[in-house]
Enzyme design. Structure first.
Site, PDB file in Angstrom:
ATOM      1  N   HIS A 188       0.805  -1.373   0.051  1.00 56.05           N
ATOM      2  CA  HIS A 188      -0.181  -0.080   0.043  1.00 56.05           C
ATOM      3  C   HIS A 188       1.040   1.188   0.060  1.00 56.05           C
ATOM      4  O   HIS A 188       0.246   2.482  -0.230  1.00 56.05           O
ATOM      5  CB  HIS A 188      -0.847   0.031   1.219  1.00 56.05           C
ATOM      6  CG  HIS A 188      -2.403   0.417   0.958  1.00 56.05           C
ATOM      7  ND1 HIS A 188      -2.372   2.024   0.292  1.00 56.05           N
ATOM      8  CD2 HIS A 188      -3.468   0.396   1.375  1.00 56.05           C
ATOM      9  CE1 HIS A 188      -3.666   2.395   0.358  1.00 56.05           C
ATOM     10  NE2 HIS A 188      -4.295   1.451   0.824  1.00 56.05           N
ATOM     11  N   ASP A 407      -9.335  -7.993 -18.674  1.00 55.61           N
ATOM     12  CA  ASP A 407      -9.330  -9.054 -19.533  1.00 55.61           C
ATOM     13  C   ASP A 407      -8.117  -9.612 -20.041  1.00 55.61           C
ATOM     14  O   ASP A 407      -7.639  -8.974 -20.771  1.00 55.61           O
ATOM     15  CB  ASP A 407     -10.562  -8.795 -20.756  1.00 55.61           C
ATOM     16  CG  ASP A 407     -10.558 -10.012 -21.666  1.00 55.61           C
ATOM     17  OD1 ASP A 407     -10.236 -11.009 -21.272  1.00 55.61           O
ATOM     18  OD2 ASP A 407     -11.297  -9.920 -22.564  1.00 55.61           O
TER      19      ASP A 407
END
Length: 477
Positions: A188, A407
């Site tokens: 993070h 995708d």
């Protein structure tokens, strides 16, 4: 509606190969990068994990050594059907652009994080599970223990050396049905949610034929380095005034994921409008309800203070603006502090109004820069913003575009789930995220992930069930 954290033997066997280090496909700059004030926040020095679930690819026919897709395109039979090959190759190529993620992260003796861009590589694990994804409901609502094997951290001896730790780790797990999961563990300190989404999309773009990412990554962390204030930092909340709970500290924790459908959200908003005449967004209405439900479940004392903190994205709101492609931390917190009695007994619409007002304030450029300067002052004074389990920290992942849109050649993921991580304490974190695409009843709804002591989870489930059963003719209790 809810799934708890039941401990069962795993319903599958997982075969793991040796971890390999995937390096950039081309030579990349060798340099040491510094971080922004927000990146340097010790509370963000954690690895957060997400799992993306993909169904098997469907082909209309086989033509020699090639597969023919339903759109008529031909693909190499061996390579196109192997997600490990496709994703590891895409990772190697995307690291040419995101080369800092192939380096090592370390906090130096002066207290500053630095990233050594040495092309060390990204730990990559290939695994196979002897079951179909459908037998695990595509990880929708599964216990955390079932999901955890599909993503990994890689501490090991290698990360205990003087070079630091890897900021990115990937695992691809293939299932007997032809589907697979991608488990991503990311620092993070290096990327916030939009930054992580930007990287993940870029990797998918290169996997499906693009020669370069549509959005070029920008480091430039110096843009968000604050100036220390002349006044020493003072915590404006006296910890002795915070509410206490008989469930804290805890010995056993449960992680819960709760489905909230679109009709329930609509009824909640309608009830709030009848109560005060104002309109509220989904985040304002539902976060107020979750905050109050959590307060009740943990049985906080009513004469103590309770704190709510909402992560508010700052991209597009800064002056001067951040460049497109910036993938570091760029958010601030909208904070509300009220007495427990007010949260528990006042109309919920009042709590919604407080959250709405705090969001408006947090969206200003001045507010963000004041926050950055405060964090820089704390860093230089070696102080840390101490947020414990009495505070609810909420982050909304629904707008990251990670479901359906990423995708690798198998269409978008049918599900994406966060694995609970320890930031502000497990109990302090709540995540709103999109539902699985395989459940038509959840279209337009969302899922709520949070954790409780085992002794308090049943009460929180009662509160969430009451929301599900809220009717147009019922007032909020």
């Amino acid at each position: 509606m809810a799934t708890g954290n039941k401990t069962n033997d795993l319903p599958f066997l997982l075969e793991k190969k040796e971890v390999v280090l995937v390096k950039p496909a081309k030579p990349t700059p060798s340099e040491v990068l510094s971080f922004s004030t927000l990146d340097n926040d010790p509370n963000l020095e954690i690895i957060y994990q997400t799992i993306y679930v993909y169904r098997a690819k469907s082909f209309s026919s086989i033509n020699g050594d090639h597969l023919v897709s339903s759109k008529g395109k031909t693909h190499d039979l061996e390579l196109s059907s192997d997600p490990v090959t496709v994703i590891s190759d895409a990772l190697s190529r995307v690291l040419v652009y995101y080369y800092p993620l192939a380096g090592k992260l370390k906090r130096d003796s002066d207290g500053e994080l630095r990233l050594n861009c040495n092309s060390s590589g990204v730990p990559f694990l290939s695994a196979s599970a002897n079951c179909e994804l459908s037998s695990l409901d595509y990880l929708d609502g599964v216990a955390v223990e079932v999901a955890k094997p599909f993503v990994f951290d890689w501490p090991g001896e290698d990360d205990d050396d003087d070079d630091g730790r890897h900021p990115l780790i990937l695992q691809v797990t293939k299932f007997s049905c032809g589907g697979f999961t991608v488990g991503m563990a990311l620092s993070h300190s290096v990327c916030d949610g939009p930054g992580a989404a930007q990287f993940y999309r870029a990797m998918a773009e290169l996997a499906t034929g693009k020669t370069e990412p549509s959005v070029k990554p920008v480091w430039e962390r110096e843009r968000l380095v604050g100036k220390p204030t002349k006044t020493p930092f003072q915590n404006h909340i006296d910890k002795s005034s915070l509410a206490t709970s008989p469930h804290l500290p805890f010995t056993e924790i449960e992680h819960g994921c709760f489905n909230v459908n679109s009709e329930t959200i609509k009824r909640l908003k309608t009830s709030l409008m009848k109560e005060c005449g104002d309109e509220f967004t989904t985040i304002e209405a539902l976060s107020a309800y979750v905050w109050r439900s959590r307060f009740r479940a943990l049985q906080f004392n009513s004469d103590g203070k309770t704190v709510f903190s909402l992560a508010v994205g700052s991209r597009g709101r800064l002056d001067p603006p951040l460049p497109d492609g910036y993938y570091g931390n760029a958010f601030t917190s909208a904070v509300v502090t009220i007495m427990g009695k007010d949260l528990n007994e006042e109309p919920l619409s009042r709590v919604c109004k407080l959250i709405k007002e705090s969001k408006k304030i947090a969206c200003s450029s001045d507010y963000l820069w004041n926050s950055i300067n405060m964090f820089e002052t704390m860093r230089r004074e070696n102080k840390k913003l101490d947020m414990d389990d009495t505070t609810l920290f909420l982050t909304d992942w629904r707008q990251l575009g990670l479901v359906e849109e990423v995708d690798f050649g198998w269409k978008g993921p049918v599900n994406m789930i966060p694995v609970p991580w320890r930031v502000f304490g497990y109990l302090g974190l709540c995540i709103f995220f999109s539902p699985s695409t395989l459940d038509p009843a959840m279209k337009g709804g969302l899922r709520v992930l949070l954790s409780f002591p085992a002794t308090a989870m049943a009460k929180f489930k009662e509160e969430m069930d009451a929301l599900l059963n809220l009717g147009d003719d019922k007032a909020l209790a």
